[in-house]
Design a protein around this motif. Structure first.
Motif, PDB file in Angstrom:
ATOM      1  N   ILE A   1       0.832  -1.197   0.000  1.00  0.00           N
ATOM      2  CA  ILE A   1       0.000   0.000   0.000  1.00  0.00           C
ATOM      3  C   ILE A   1       0.870   1.252   0.000  1.00  0.00           C
ATOM      4  CG2 ILE A   1      -1.854   1.234   1.195  1.00  0.00           C
ATOM      5  CD1 ILE A   1      -2.523  -1.389   2.629  1.00  0.00           C
ATOM      6  N   THR A   2       0.616   2.166  -0.914  1.00  0.00           N
ATOM      7  CA  THR A   2       1.198   3.503  -0.964  1.00  0.00           C
ATOM      8  C   THR A   2       2.729   3.430  -0.910  1.00  0.00           C
ATOM      9  OG1 THR A   2      -0.843   4.227   0.080  1.00  0.00           O
ATOM     10  CG2 THR A   2       0.878   5.856  -0.082  1.00  0.00           C
TER      11      THR A   2
ATOM     12  N   ALA B   1      -2.419  -1.068  -3.707  1.00  0.00           N
ATOM     13  CA  ALA B   1      -3.206   0.165  -3.707  1.00  0.00           C
ATOM     14  C   ALA B   1      -2.298   1.368  -3.525  1.00  0.00           C
ATOM     15  CB  ALA B   1      -4.258   0.143  -2.603  1.00  0.00           C
ATOM     16  N   ASP B   2      -2.669   2.454  -4.215  1.00  0.00           N
ATOM     17  CA  ASP B   2      -2.039   3.755  -3.989  1.00  0.00           C
ATOM     18  C   ASP B   2      -3.062   4.634  -3.282  1.00  0.00           C
ATOM     19  OD1 ASP B   2      -0.728   6.162  -3.979  1.00  0.00           O
ATOM     20  OD2 ASP B   2      -1.041   6.559  -6.117  1.00  0.00           O
ATOM     21  N   THR B   3      -2.859   4.874  -2.001  1.00  0.00           N
ATOM     22  CA  THR B   3      -3.837   5.637  -1.208  1.00  0.00           C
ATOM     23  C   THR B   3      -3.336   7.038  -0.867  1.00  0.00           C
ATOM     24  OG1 THR B   3      -3.003   4.753   0.903  1.00  0.00           O
ATOM     25  CG2 THR B   3      -4.744   3.504  -0.216  1.00  0.00           C
ATOM     26  N   HIS B   4      -2.408   7.572  -1.658  1.00  0.00           N
ATOM     27  CA  HIS B   4      -1.905   8.916  -1.371  1.00  0.00           C
ATOM     28  C   HIS B   4      -3.038   9.941  -1.278  1.00  0.00           C
ATOM     29  CE1 HIS B   4       2.187   7.459  -2.665  1.00  0.00           C
ATOM     30  NE2 HIS B   4       2.530   8.273  -1.689  1.00  0.00           N
ATOM     31  N   THR B   5      -4.040   9.824  -2.166  1.00  0.00           N
ATOM     32  CA  THR B   5      -5.127  10.805  -2.130  1.00  0.00           C
ATOM     33  C   THR B   5      -5.988  10.637  -0.886  1.00  0.00           C
ATOM     34  OG1 THR B   5      -6.534   9.344  -3.474  1.00  0.00           O
ATOM     35  CG2 THR B   5      -5.232  11.007  -4.640  1.00  0.00           C
ATOM     36  N   ARG B   6      -6.118   9.420  -0.398  1.00  0.00           N
ATOM     37  CA  ARG B   6      -6.952   9.183   0.789  1.00  0.00           C
ATOM     38  C   ARG B   6      -6.270   9.656   2.068  1.00  0.00           C
ATOM     39  NH1 ARG B   6     -10.312   3.515   0.077  1.00  0.00           N
ATOM     40  NH2 ARG B   6     -11.123   3.947  -2.008  1.00  0.00           N
TER      41      ARG B   6
ATOM     42  N   SER C   1      -4.557   5.733  -8.620  1.00  0.00           N
ATOM     43  CA  SER C   1      -4.119   6.829  -7.753  1.00  0.00           C
ATOM     44  C   SER C   1      -5.262   7.767  -7.384  1.00  0.00           C
ATOM     45  CB  SER C   1      -2.993   7.611  -8.436  1.00  0.00           C
ATOM     46  OG  SER C   1      -1.833   6.812  -8.570  1.00  0.00           O
TER      47      SER C   1
ATOM     48  N   THR D   1      -8.504   6.938  -7.099  1.00  0.00           N
ATOM     49  CA  THR D   1      -9.527   6.291  -6.273  1.00  0.00           C
ATOM     50  C   THR D   1      -8.976   5.652  -5.009  1.00  0.00           C
ATOM     51  OG1 THR D   1      -9.318   4.133  -7.366  1.00  0.00           O
ATOM     52  CG2 THR D   1     -10.844   5.737  -8.356  1.00  0.00           C
ATOM     53  N   GLY D   2      -7.718   5.222  -5.032  1.00  0.00           N
ATOM     54  CA  GLY D   2      -7.165   4.494  -3.890  1.00  0.00           C
ATOM     55  C   GLY D   2      -7.680   3.073  -3.772  1.00  0.00           C
ATOM     56  N   GLN D   3      -8.357   2.583  -4.802  1.00  0.00           N
ATOM     57  CA  GLN D   3      -8.925   1.239  -4.747  1.00  0.00           C
ATOM     58  C   GLN D   3      -7.838   0.175  -4.890  1.00  0.00           C
ATOM     59  OE1 GLN D   3     -11.870   1.330  -7.861  1.00  0.00           O
ATOM     60  NE2 GLN D   3     -13.419   2.260  -6.537  1.00  0.00           N
TER      61      GLN D   3
END
Length: 238
Positions: A104-105, A126-131, A157, A159-161
């Motif tokens: 993750i990220t 998942a890329d959760t940078h925006t979350r 990126s 959506t973070g899904q």
């Protein structure tokens, strides 16, 4: 107290294991320092030909350890004055990512900086940078689109899904998906195949592939031809 990164070498293959399973191998300064030391050892030890990076437990790496930040600490993405891409980029030996669980990220960025990835069926990405509202800094915006294409990179990126291991395989993010218990044996088998080749040529080809990414095809051909001419001057081919 166990080390946050485990390191072992067998038959020229280094196995680097992120070892904070109770924290899902989240990144803190101690883990980063030991990870950098391990990669530096791979780079500088002539007896090591290939490295594998994996995680212990259910996670490959869950990104920054936010609990330390909440406790008043400040996560510094640099260690010894270097960022992770600088450290792994200075290692001219192949590094395989053996993704045992979630990446993750920041953990996904560690994976993306490897030369290629083999995934357990339990892996997810998942890329959760925006979350989490943290700016990427270890190559996410460049490396993710190289792996999966610009449109899929944007979707991941924005959506973070999560992507499952099988979907990551279809997207080109990973090269293979294997049963969980076969992950490390398969990664070691591939590493042994790499060790069977000439180390100098492996390094040259790795450098050429990375150097030629994004340049015009005719320029890439020209660079390869020039390298071949230089190689012939130094080596006699039987």
């Amino acid at each position: 107290m166990e080390k946050s990164v485990l390191f072992e070498v067998d038959n020229g293959i280094a196995l680097i294991t992120l070892n904070r399973p109770e924290k899902y191998n989240a990144l803190n300064q101690d883990l980063l320092a030991h990870l950098y030391d391990a990669i530096d050892e791979v780079a500088g030890n002539p007896d090591i030909r290939v490295a594998i990076i994996t995680g212990r437990g259910k996670s490959f790496c869950s990104g920054i350890d936010k609990t330390e930040i909440r406790a008043g600490g400040v996560f510094n993405a640099t260690c010894y004055g270097r960022d992770f891409p600088d450290v792994i980029g200075a290692c001219r030996k192949p590094i395989i990512g053996a993704i045992n669980g979630v990446a993750i990220t920041g953990g996904l960025e560690i994976a993306l900086n490897c030369d290629f990835l083999i995934a357990s069926e339990r892996a997810a990405f998942a890329d959760t940078h925006t979350r989490v509202q943290i700016h990427p800094g270890w190559g996410m915006t460049a490396l993710l689109q190289q792996a999966v294409g610009q449109r899929m990179a944007k979707q991941m990126s924005f959506t973070g899904q999560f992507l499952s291991a099988e979907y990551a395989l279809r997207c080109g993010l990973v090269n293979e998906v294997v049963p969980h218990e076969e992950l490390i044996p398969r990664a070691k088998q591939i590493a042994a195949d790499i060790c069977a080749g000439g180390q100098e040529i492996v390094t040259i080809i790795k450098d050429l592939i990375e150097l030629q990414n994004g340049i015009p095809l005719n320029e890439a051909f020209a660079r390869e031809r020039e390298g071949f001419k230089s190689f012939l001057k130094k080596h006699k081919i039987d």
